[in-house]
Design an enzyme around this catalytic site. Structure first.
Site, PDB file in Angstrom:
ATOM      1  N   CYS A  93       0.800  -1.230   0.000  1.00  0.00           N
ATOM      2  CA  CYS A  93       0.000   0.000   0.000  1.00  0.00           C
ATOM      3  C   CYS A  93       0.831   1.278   0.000  1.00  0.00           C
ATOM      4  O   CYS A  93       0.267   2.378  -0.091  1.00  0.00           O
ATOM      5  CB  CYS A  93      -0.919   0.010   1.221  1.00  0.00           C
ATOM      6  SG  CYS A  93      -0.031   0.037   2.805  1.00  0.00           S
ATOM      7  N   GLU A 131      -6.928  -6.498  -0.438  1.00  0.00           N
ATOM      8  CA  GLU A 131      -7.011  -5.433   0.563  1.00  0.00           C
ATOM      9  C   GLU A 131      -5.952  -4.377   0.290  1.00  0.00           C
ATOM     10  O   GLU A 131      -4.859  -4.687  -0.197  1.00  0.00           O
ATOM     11  CB  GLU A 131      -6.818  -6.038   1.961  1.00  0.00           C
ATOM     12  CG  GLU A 131      -6.885  -5.042   3.088  1.00  0.00           C
ATOM     13  CD  GLU A 131      -5.532  -4.826   3.775  1.00  0.00           C
ATOM     14  OE1 GLU A 131      -5.515  -4.274   4.888  1.00  0.00           O
ATOM     15  OE2 GLU A 131      -4.506  -5.215   3.177  1.00  0.00           O
ATOM     16  N   ARG A 175      -9.716   1.474  12.110  1.00  0.00           N
ATOM     17  CA  ARG A 175      -8.861   1.122  10.977  1.00  0.00           C
ATOM     18  C   ARG A 175      -9.712   0.996   9.719  1.00  0.00           C
ATOM     19  O   ARG A 175     -10.461   0.027   9.550  1.00  0.00           O
ATOM     20  CB  ARG A 175      -8.147  -0.208  11.266  1.00  0.00           C
ATOM     21  CG  ARG A 175      -7.149  -0.672  10.204  1.00  0.00           C
ATOM     22  CD  ARG A 175      -6.651  -2.071  10.505  1.00  0.00           C
ATOM     23  NE  ARG A 175      -5.571  -2.488   9.634  1.00  0.00           N
ATOM     24  CZ  ARG A 175      -4.275  -2.300   9.892  1.00  0.00           C
ATOM     25  NH1 ARG A 175      -3.908  -1.707  11.014  1.00  0.00           N
ATOM     26  NH2 ARG A 175      -3.351  -2.710   9.064  1.00  0.00           N
ATOM     27  N   ARG A 177      -9.950   0.313   5.774  1.00  0.00           N
ATOM     28  CA  ARG A 177      -9.201  -0.311   4.693  1.00  0.00           C
ATOM     29  C   ARG A 177     -10.132  -0.599   3.516  1.00  0.00           C
ATOM     30  O   ARG A 177     -11.318  -0.860   3.689  1.00  0.00           O
ATOM     31  CB  ARG A 177      -8.538  -1.623   5.149  1.00  0.00           C
ATOM     32  CG  ARG A 177      -7.335  -1.428   6.060  1.00  0.00           C
ATOM     33  CD  ARG A 177      -6.180  -0.769   5.337  1.00  0.00           C
ATOM     34  NE  ARG A 177      -4.981  -0.625   6.135  1.00  0.00           N
ATOM     35  CZ  ARG A 177      -4.667   0.452   6.855  1.00  0.00           C
ATOM     36  NH1 ARG A 177      -5.497   1.479   6.900  1.00  0.00           N
ATOM     37  NH2 ARG A 177      -3.535   0.508   7.533  1.00  0.00           N
TER      38      ARG A 177
END
Length: 466
Positions: A93, A131, A175, A177
């Site tokens: 990422c 992800e 969090r 994502r």
């Protein structure tokens, strides 16, 4: 007793269940995808990882590298096994994250999306689940994200994506994502996939971390004007309500608020010194002093704002390491970066906090209080915290075991022996419950046995317990 995935699986799901679908684990890390997929009946045919320490942790937990060979560098993989059910992976990422250089496809790590799309197109798995950070979906990268979606759709898939937060899946971690998944178009009803986060009870840090006092705090309601004056900050987080006291304290000199701790709060300073500091704080973000988010001020600026200001007063604040003099002979705070905090502390979360901040691979300067802080009037709340928690040292750093629990890993997961490496690995990992819930629905589209097991929708696998 602590919350973990394995002892909180739905009661109608056998443990372990027969291996009923196959998957390949790309960018495997330490196995955040493999853990829940194995519990759902998945058989890992191969994984791909290049980080030596991550490979060691991965193999230490499954101890069967010969049964699931490491494919290594994804960019060098020519093709995946045929007749594959599922491809999963947390694509690197850094190219899309604000914590990186945000170079997108110009970054070699960003180009790995090309390889992911290529391998999915070649092997035609029944489904995939990927992800990444939500930054990939934001305007500056939207063109790249649209290319990825377009390519995957053209490869023969019904494609879906959603920004999911770990807190909505039973973990006390804020969090967000991106989760991107697809179903091959020859699967029945592949274009009718609907996904909603499970129904879970609100959780708190003390539900997961056993050394914290399990003492709920009843929060009073206050007028937003009392807490923030006439200007309520627009950039409030999900767990910062405008009519309640925050359940964490932010250590910085460049922001203000009822739970912001400044360096001049932690040392002996006069009312006059506090006035000077607060004047710089309130004015450094005004555009008349510069175009940046925070601008140093010169002596003339400060002198116009503070009656009878003397240079010696500013020098004294410099000597106390509250102010610093820039290369341009301007005055700014020594602690001018929120991420660095003050004295190595950026935030301290109270035990009853619903969620800690996002755990990252680069680490955080977030700490957890080991004592409760009763509700109080806003003007007393910060002083009570300093006297009863900060000064006595009733707070601690997060441990690798904390990271594991806050990401949903089981208690028997073998953690890397080096704490710094372990925390980096868990910060890089995917939150286990999200994969579990999403994969549980995805595999029903191609597995009759899984569909039969879940003919009656299972209860959420996450409940409270200590």
């Amino acid at each position: 007793m602590q919350t973990s995935l394995f002892d909180l699986l739905p009661p109608n799901l056998p443990k372990p269940i027969a291996k009923i679908f196959t998957f390949v684990d790309l960018f495997a890390g330490i196995g955040g995808f493999r853990l829940p997929l194995s519990q759902l009946g998945g058989h890992c045919l191969a994984y791909a990882e290049i980080d030596r320490e991550a490979i060691a942790t991965y193999q230490n937990n499954w101890n069967s590298p010969e049964l699931a060979p490491n494919l290594g560098d994804v960019s060098q993989v020519e093709q995946l096994p045929l007749n594959l059910d599922l491809v999963v992976g947390g694509v690197p990422c850094q190219a899309w994250s604000i914590a990186g250089k945000t170079l997108g496809f110009a970054d070699p790590l960003g180009k790995l999306w090309f390889d992911v799309c290529r391998l999915i197109e070649q092997s035609q798995p029944k489904a995939f689940l990927l992800e990444n950070v939500k930054g990939l979906t934001e305007p500056r990268h939207r063109g790249s994200f649209d290319w990825i979606l377009h390519h995957l759709r053209n490869s023969g898939y019904c494609v879906y994506w959603q920004i999911l937060n770990s807190y909505d899946f039973g973990l006390p971690q804020d969090r967000d994502r991106l989760f991107l998944w697809g179903l091959r178009r020859d699967l029945p009803n592949c274009n009718q996939f609907k996904f909603f986060p499970p129904s879970v009870k609100p959780c708190h840090l003390y539900d997961f971390l056993e050394d914290l006092p399990n003492q709920p705090v009843k929060k009073r309601k206050f007028s937003p004007q009392l807490l923030f004056g006439n200007r309520i900050p627009a950039s409030r987080g999900r767990f910062q309500r405008s009519d309640e006291l925050n359940d964490f304290f932010l250590f910085t000199d460049v922001r203000d608020g009822h739970t912001t701790i400044h360096s001049w709060d932690l040392m002996e300073t006069s009312d006059r010194q506090k006035l000077i500091c607060e004047t710089l704080l309130k004015n450094r973000r005004k555009k008349k002093y510069g175009s940046r988010d925070g601008n140093p001020l010169n002596f003339s600026h400060l002198q116009a704002l503070i009656p009878n200001l003397q240079r010696s007063e500013l020098k004294q604040l410099v000597d106390q390491n509250i102010f610093r003099i820039t290369a341009d002979h301007l005055f700014d705070f020594e602690n001018s970066k929120i991420s660095t905090g003050i004295n190595g502390v950026a935030r301290i979360f109270l035990p009853h906090a619903q969620a800690i901040g996002t755990l990252t691979a680069s680490g955080t300067k977030d700490f957890i209080a080991t004592a409760t802080l009763p509700d109080a009037e806003p003007q007393e709340y910060k002083q009570n915290f300093i006297k009863s928690i900060y000064l006595p040292g009733k707070f601690r750093a997060l441990t690798p075991q904390d990271y594991a629990k806050l990401q949903g890993f089981s208690e028997d997961f073998a953690i890397h022996p080096n704490p710094a490496i372990a925390k980096k690995q868990f910060g890089n990992a995917v939150s286990i419950p999200i994969v579990y819930h999403l994969a549980q629905l995805i595999i029903q589209y191609f597995s009759l046995e899984i569909s039969a097991r879940f003919r009656d929708p299972p209860q959420s696998p996450f409940k409270r317990g200590r």
